[in-house]
Scaffold this motif. Structure first.
Motif, mmCIF file in Angstrom:
data_model
loop_
_atom_site.group_PDB
_atom_site.id
_atom_site.type_symbol
_atom_site.label_atom_id
_atom_site.label_comp_id
_atom_site.label_asym_id
_atom_site.label_seq_id
_atom_site.Cartn_x
_atom_site.Cartn_y
_atom_site.Cartn_z
ATOM 1 N N LYS A 268 0.405 -1.350 -0.024
ATOM 2 C CA LYS A 268 0.150 -0.096 -0.127
ATOM 3 C C LYS A 268 0.630 1.170 0.079
ATOM 4 C CE LYS A 268 -3.826 -2.383 2.415
ATOM 5 N NZ LYS A 268 -5.068 -1.689 4.080
ATOM 6 N N LEU A 269 -0.060 1.868 -0.913
ATOM 7 C CA LEU A 269 1.504 2.906 -1.063
ATOM 8 C C LEU A 269 0.794 4.188 0.006
ATOM 9 C CD1 LEU A 269 3.652 4.780 -2.183
ATOM 10 C CD2 LEU A 269 1.582 6.272 -3.840
ATOM 11 N N TRP A 270 -0.835 4.228 0.799
ATOM 12 C CA TRP A 270 -1.704 5.478 1.869
ATOM 13 C C TRP A 270 -2.087 4.700 2.302
ATOM 14 C CZ3 TRP A 270 -5.933 6.161 1.230
ATOM 15 C CH2 TRP A 270 -7.087 5.575 0.119
ATOM 16 N N THR A 271 -2.274 5.473 3.179
ATOM 17 C CA THR A 271 -3.393 5.381 4.254
ATOM 18 C C THR A 271 -3.931 5.869 4.723
ATOM 19 O OG1 THR A 271 -4.010 3.692 6.397
ATOM 20 C CG2 THR A 271 -2.045 5.012 6.469
ATOM 21 N N LEU A 272 -5.047 6.039 5.657
ATOM 22 C CA LEU A 272 -6.049 6.952 6.128
ATOM 23 C C LEU A 272 -5.947 7.413 7.349
ATOM 24 C CD1 LEU A 272 -7.866 9.411 5.702
ATOM 25 C CD2 LEU A 272 -9.505 7.191 5.537
ATOM 26 N N VAL A 273 -6.184 8.539 8.785
ATOM 27 C CA VAL A 273 -6.347 8.287 9.819
ATOM 28 C C VAL A 273 -7.632 9.442 10.408
ATOM 29 C CG1 VAL A 273 -5.079 8.610 11.774
ATOM 30 C CG2 VAL A 273 -4.417 7.898 10.472
ATOM 31 N N CYS A 274 -8.043 9.444 10.697
ATOM 32 C CA CYS A 274 -9.181 10.537 11.406
ATOM 33 C C CYS A 274 -8.336 11.014 12.416
ATOM 34 C CB CYS A 274 -10.253 9.394 11.076
ATOM 35 S SG CYS A 274 -10.745 8.909 10.054
ATOM 36 N N VAL A 275 -8.675 12.015 12.391
ATOM 37 C CA VAL A 275 -7.551 13.311 13.672
ATOM 38 C C VAL A 275 -9.003 13.236 14.367
ATOM 39 C CG1 VAL A 275 -7.523 15.548 14.057
ATOM 40 C CG2 VAL A 275 -6.365 14.283 12.019
ATOM 41 N N GLU A 276 -10.447 13.199 14.235
ATOM 42 C CA GLU A 276 -10.906 13.405 15.233
ATOM 43 C C GLU A 276 -11.480 11.755 16.024
ATOM 44 O OE1 GLU A 276 -13.650 11.796 11.934
ATOM 45 O OE2 GLU A 276 -11.541 13.186 11.968
ATOM 46 N N LYS A 277 -10.794 10.691 15.453
ATOM 47 C CA LYS A 277 -10.570 9.585 16.402
ATOM 48 C C LYS A 277 -9.774 9.493 17.665
ATOM 49 C CE LYS A 277 -14.104 7.616 13.962
ATOM 50 N NZ LYS A 277 -15.856 7.176 14.625
ATOM 51 N N LEU A 278 -8.698 10.445 16.830
ATOM 52 C CA LEU A 278 -7.139 9.886 17.912
ATOM 53 C C LEU A 278 -8.048 11.170 19.150
ATOM 54 C CD1 LEU A 278 -4.522 11.077 15.457
ATOM 55 C CD2 LEU A 278 -5.404 8.562 16.587
ATOM 56 N N LEU A 279 -8.669 12.239 18.697
ATOM 57 C CA LEU A 279 -9.193 13.400 19.612
ATOM 58 C C LEU A 279 -9.966 12.969 20.908
ATOM 59 C CD1 LEU A 279 -9.302 16.585 17.346
ATOM 60 C CD2 LEU A 279 -7.957 15.850 19.844
ATOM 61 N N GLU A 280 -10.692 11.725 20.355
ATOM 62 C CA GLU A 280 -11.966 11.098 20.642
ATOM 63 C C GLU A 280 -11.636 10.250 22.132
ATOM 64 O OE1 GLU A 280 -14.596 8.088 18.382
ATOM 65 O OE2 GLU A 280 -15.500 9.758 17.844
ATOM 66 N N LYS A 281 -12.303 10.563 23.439
ATOM 67 C CA LYS A 281 -12.201 10.084 24.185
ATOM 68 C C LYS A 281 -13.233 8.971 24.811
ATOM 69 C CE LYS A 281 -9.208 13.013 26.236
ATOM 70 N NZ LYS A 281 -7.812 12.568 26.932
ATOM 71 N N ALA A 282 -12.424 7.495 25.430
ATOM 72 C CA ALA A 282 -13.601 6.746 25.776
ATOM 73 C C ALA A 282 -15.253 7.693 26.280
ATOM 74 C CB ALA A 282 -12.837 5.515 26.184
ATOM 75 N N PRO A 283 -16.337 6.486 25.391
ATOM 76 C CA PRO A 283 -17.235 6.943 25.828
ATOM 77 C C PRO A 283 -17.345 7.380 27.443
ATOM 78 C CG PRO A 283 -17.914 5.732 24.393
ATOM 79 C CD PRO A 283 -16.147 5.955 24.754
ATOM 80 N N ASP A 284 -17.168 6.210 28.368
ATOM 81 C CA ASP A 284 -17.206 6.262 29.594
ATOM 82 C C ASP A 284 -15.947 7.326 30.218
ATOM 83 O OD1 ASP A 284 -15.671 4.639 29.118
ATOM 84 O OD2 ASP A 284 -15.816 2.850 30.533
ATOM 85 N N GLY A 285 -14.990 8.061 29.700
ATOM 86 C CA GLY A 285 -13.895 8.567 30.098
ATOM 87 C C GLY A 285 -12.968 7.484 30.352
ATOM 88 N N ASP A 286 -12.910 5.874 30.366
ATOM 89 C CA ASP A 286 -11.962 5.943 30.745
ATOM 90 C C ASP A 286 -10.545 6.063 29.923
ATOM 91 O OD1 ASP A 286 -10.504 3.360 30.960
ATOM 92 O OD2 ASP A 286 -11.811 1.872 31.343
ATOM 93 N N GLU A 287 -9.778 6.726 30.843
ATOM 94 C CA GLU A 287 -8.436 6.803 30.397
ATOM 95 C C GLU A 287 -7.484 6.178 29.166
ATOM 96 O OE1 GLU A 287 -4.209 9.311 31.212
ATOM 97 O OE2 GLU A 287 -6.141 8.839 32.566
ATOM 98 N N GLU A 288 -7.731 3.941 30.018
ATOM 99 C CA GLU A 288 -7.133 2.955 29.383
ATOM 100 C C GLU A 288 -8.044 2.842 28.163
ATOM 101 O OE1 GLU A 288 -6.151 -1.425 31.001
ATOM 102 O OE2 GLU A 288 -6.787 -0.271 32.232
ATOM 103 N N GLN A 289 -9.088 3.102 28.001
ATOM 104 C CA GLN A 289 -9.791 2.582 26.913
ATOM 105 C C GLN A 289 -9.251 3.222 25.596
ATOM 106 O OE1 GLN A 289 -10.440 -0.993 27.296
ATOM 107 N NE2 GLN A 289 -12.012 0.235 25.585
ATOM 108 N N THR A 290 -9.119 5.031 25.749
ATOM 109 C CA THR A 290 -8.506 5.837 25.219
ATOM 110 C C THR A 290 -6.965 5.291 24.784
ATOM 111 O OG1 THR A 290 -9.819 7.678 25.713
ATOM 112 C CG2 THR A 290 -8.607 8.295 24.770
ATOM 113 N N ASN A 291 -6.604 5.670 25.482
ATOM 114 C CA ASN A 291 -4.878 5.122 24.583
ATOM 115 C C ASN A 291 -4.846 3.601 24.432
ATOM 116 O OD1 ASN A 291 -4.070 6.991 26.720
ATOM 117 N ND2 ASN A 291 -3.554 6.453 28.173
ATOM 118 N N LEU A 292 -5.210 2.459 24.715
ATOM 119 C CA LEU A 292 -5.702 1.358 24.017
ATOM 120 C C LEU A 292 -6.188 2.243 22.127
ATOM 121 C CD1 LEU A 292 -5.131 -1.187 23.170
ATOM 122 C CD2 LEU A 292 -8.061 -1.610 24.184
#
Length: 364
Positions: A268-292
């Motif tokens: 693959k020459l290219w791939t995609l990353v959604c910036v908003e997905k990197l900024l999102e926090k886990a729905p329950d505020g679980d920092e461990e889930q966000t980091n995962l």
């Protein structure tokens, strides 16, 4: 029709022939634009003195005597996105991940270069470079400078946006940002030769540099509304800026569709990353889930880039969302314009990747 020349709109009347009242308005407008331009340059280019310092970036034939390094020891990563996609923030993540890589055989760290002045001279025409992008002497000299045959793995990271710079930018470009773009339709801009070659021609770049370097494109996408809202003053109004940005989305999509894989490796020459997905926090505020979730993206990117180390605990330490209320700054009329423009981008942007991770399922 694709090659027809698009001329600047006829509304560019010399100020000399305008009524005095209008000349005063033009003068005031020009002063405001200058103040905005100066403030924006200060804000966005704080590190330029460190990146583009007094070092000589000239590339002449004196470099011809040195040999070109093996392609596997030279990697160019282009963080690809339209203006306003938060390139600088995301590039820091890639840079930190790259700093954790070592050569498996020797344990030597990668030699990393970010905003490489010599590559920028070759790609964009910075530092007074006037030779064509595909000039053989320029390509050879550039590769020898950015990836010398010193036994190291060289990683060059570039993130200039599309479009790039300002209408009155003091940096040299082969083709500067054109004032008439903001007075034209998305289709007119995308069909023009000026836009196809600004800030560089990606097709020509890939064709001429891929024999000597492993080139990878990481496409980043930010929500359309935030992308437009963040820099709309560059083109005076929300509608005009949206037309320009959507034109470059169309141009980028054409390039990506025509280059799904590397011609030499089949990968693959290219791939995609959604910036908003990197900024999102886990729905329950679980920092461990966000980091995962973030770590999953890093593992994917490391694999895509051919890197062995995917663990990077501090890669997101700097990462934070914008505190600006873009919906408020755009106003109801601005939002209405963007919603209408978004209808025309279905199937064009954002691009889609197969077997996408959660962090690659972007919404416009």
């Amino acid at each position: 029709a694709m090659n027809r020349r698009i001329h600047p709109p006829h509304s560019d009347v010399p100020q000399l022939f305008l009524p005095s009242s209008k000349r005063r308005l033009v003068a005031i407008g020009a002063l405001l634009c200058f103040l905005i331009y100066t403030r924006t340059r200060t804000k966005l280019n704080l590190n330029r003195s460190l990146l583009d310092n007094v070092e000589d970036y000239s590339l002449d034939n004196s470099d011809a005597s040195s040999s070109i390094a093996d392609r596997t020891n030279c990697q160019i990563i282009y963080i690809l996105g339209v203006e306003g996609s938060i390139q600088l923030g995301f590039t820091t993540i890639i840079e930190k991940l790259a700093s954790r890589q070592v050569e498996p055989a020797t344990g030597a760290p990668y030699a990393i270069s970010y905003h490489n002045g010599r590559l920028r001279a070759a790609l964009f025409g910075h530092h007074g470079e006037t030779r064509p992008l595909d000039d053989p002497s320029l390509v050879s000299a550039t590769i020898k400078k950015i990836c010398p045959s010193d036994g190291k793995k060289h990683v060059i990271i570039e993130d200039s946006s599309f479009p790039a710079g300002y209408q009155f930018d003091d940096r040299t470009y082969r083709i500067h940002r054109m004032p008439w773009w903001s007075q034209s339709t998305m289709e007119e801009v995308a069909m023009s030769e000026t836009a196809k070659n600004h800030p560089t021609n990606l097709d020509v770049f890939y064709k001429t540099y891929s024999p000597y370097a492993d080139i990878k494109f990481v496409v980043i996408h930010r929500s359309f509304v935030e992308t437009i809202a963040s820099h709309y003053a560059f083109d005076e109004t929300i509608e005009r800026h949206s037309n320009v940005i959507r034109a470059f989305m169309l141009l980028l999509r054409r390039f990506l569709d025509s280059h799904p894989t590397d011609e030499r490796t089949g990968l693959k020459l290219w791939t995609l990353v959604c910036v908003e997905k990197l900024l999102e926090k886990a729905p329950d505020g679980d920092e461990e889930q966000t980091n995962l979730a973030r770590q999953n993206i890093l593992r994917y990117l490391a694999k895509f880039l051919g890197w062995s180390e995917a663990e990077c605990p501090d890669c997101f330490n700097h990462w934070a969302g914008s505190s600006e209320n873009y919906l408020e700054s755009l106003g109801q009329d601005g939002i209405a314009i963007l919603l209408e423009h978004m209808k025309k981008m279905g199937g064009i942007w954002p691009p889609v990747v197969e077997n996408a991770l959660e962090g690659q399922k972007c919404s416009l």
